[in-house]
Design an enzyme around this catalytic site. Structure first.
Site, PDB file in Angstrom:
ATOM      1  N   ASP A  44       0.788  -1.040  -0.019  1.00 20.27           N
ATOM      2  CA  ASP A  44       0.001  -0.051   0.073  1.00 20.27           C
ATOM      3  C   ASP A  44       0.921   1.408  -0.093  1.00 20.27           C
ATOM      4  OD1 ASP A  44      -2.582  -1.051  -0.142  1.00 20.27           O
ATOM      5  OD2 ASP A  44      -2.666  -1.276   2.123  1.00 20.27           O
ATOM      6  N   ASN A 107      -4.250   8.949   2.058  1.00 19.03           N
ATOM      7  CA  ASN A 107      -5.093   8.455   2.964  1.00 19.03           C
ATOM      8  C   ASN A 107      -5.344   9.391   4.116  1.00 19.03           C
ATOM      9  OD1 ASN A 107      -5.322   5.994   2.151  1.00 19.03           O
ATOM     10  ND2 ASN A 107      -3.786   4.966   3.742  1.00 19.03           N
ATOM     11  N   ASP A 137      -4.231  12.325  22.120  1.00 19.70           N
ATOM     12  CA  ASP A 137      -2.927  11.830  21.120  1.00 19.70           C
ATOM     13  C   ASP A 137      -2.822  12.427  19.926  1.00 19.70           C
ATOM     14  OD1 ASP A 137      -2.536  10.157  23.276  1.00 19.70           O
ATOM     15  OD2 ASP A 137      -3.364   8.151  22.249  1.00 19.70           O
ATOM     16  N   TYR A 150      -5.767   4.195   8.786  1.00 19.96           N
ATOM     17  CA  TYR A 150      -5.533   4.790  10.318  1.00 19.96           C
ATOM     18  C   TYR A 150      -6.833   5.355  11.120  1.00 19.96           C
ATOM     19  CZ  TYR A 150      -2.797   7.044  14.020  1.00 19.96           C
ATOM     20  OH  TYR A 150      -2.563   7.566  15.339  1.00 19.96           O
ATOM     21  N   ALA A 151      -7.769   5.906  10.008  1.00 19.22           N
ATOM     22  CA  ALA A 151      -8.877   6.691  10.755  1.00 19.22           C
ATOM     23  C   ALA A 151     -10.008   5.490  11.325  1.00 19.22           C
ATOM     24  CB  ALA A 151      -9.670   7.433   9.634  1.00 19.22           C
TER      25      ALA A 151
END
Length: 300
Positions: A44, A107, A137, A150-151
């Site tokens: 990716d 992304n 964070d 990640y989201a």
């Protein structure tokens, strides 16, 4: 590349990979500089690198056994390439600017402390209007393509790849701020971020710059990712024994072959043939038994 009845057919590509170039030529695809499609061989991160830089459609091809979610084809599937059709998906391309520096992302853009244990305080503004203050964070500004990366792990929603939106996802918000979705052309600003460590802006986990006072994240056009057009195949005709094995696995799985024999009363040979048929039809998968590596367990 030409447009077929159901989508794009691949006839020529440009690629930097000698391994991929040789494999493509063997299946009749022309490989040349300036071709209409850019083919990327890798994971990716390699496909994202091409999408950040390229305006031409990008076709991702993954190495054998590599789970690359952005890849449309695995290398072992290349003999099927002349029969396959693809469609371009417009992927939002983001840019983030801070302190005169700039990064590009497909992304997400992440606002994160340089030290993993540090917290960040920041304010979110969209199109100049205050939305919320937060501490946690960090924060992600994600595209629909990035919503499954990640989201998603940070608590964001899965968004259709073609949707014209961006999603702001607080990471471990101490104030329990929920994700917010805004129009794709909105200007997202992260103001006044403070932390005991340096603060970074990171694009796709690759490009990074240091945050200075404020950061503006906005859309700068689109990249084009080729995805496979899936054709609905007719349902396989299964024998009564295969149907019984599938039902048992749906209700009681995962099971070993011997456990299926015990539950169904079928012979080991019949169960073995039923499992082979179900696996070849994509209705059942198997993994190594965690309790005994010599056996496999099956699940629907």
């Amino acid at each position: 590349m030409y447009i077929g009845k159901g989508g794009v057919k691949i006839t020529e590509v440009e690629t930097e990979s000698s391994v991929l170039a040789e494999a493509l030529r063997r299946v009749g695809v022309e490989v040349r500089k300036g071709a209409a499609v850019v083919a990327v061989y890798g994971r990716d991160r390699d496909i994202l690198r091409a999408l950040r830089a390229e305006d031409r459609p990008v076709l991702g091809i993954s190495p054998p056994g590599v789970n690359a979610r952005l890849a449309a084809v695995e290398l072992r599937e290349l003999p099927l390439l002349p029969e396959l059709e693809f469609k371009p998906v417009d992927a939002i391309r983001l840019t983030a600017e801070s302190g005169g520096q700039r990064i590009v992302a497909i992304n997400e853009v992440a606002l994160l402390p340089a030290e993993p244990a540090a917290l960040v305080r920041y304010s979110l503004y969209v199109d100049g209007a205050f939305v919320f203050n937060d501490m946690g964070d960090g924060c992600l500004v994600s595209t629909p393509v990035g919503s499954t990366a990640y989201a998603l792990s940070a608590g964001g929603a899965v968004i259709s790849p073609g949707a014209a939106v961006v999603e702001v996802v607080p990471v471990n918000s101490m104030l329990r701020r929920p994700p917010h979705v805004f129009p794709a052309d909105a200007e997202v600003e992260l103001r006044g971020a403070r932390s005991r460590s340096d603060i970074l802006l990171i694009g796709d986990g690759a490009e990074r710059i240091r945050y200075r006072d404020s950061a503006v994240v906005k859309r700068v056009g689109t990249a084009r990712l080729l995805v496979r057009v899936e054709r609905e195949s007719p349902a396989p005709r299964l024998s009564p024994s295969a149907l019984l094995v599938r039902k048992i696995l749906e209700e009681r799985g995962p099971l070993t072959a011997s456990e299926i024999v015990s539950l169904t009363g079928l012979s080991p040979r019949t169960v073995r043939h039923a499992l082979e048929r179900l696996r070849s039809s994509g209705l059942v998968r198997s993994v190594v038994d965690p309790a005994d590596p010599r056996r496999r367990v099956y699940m629907a």
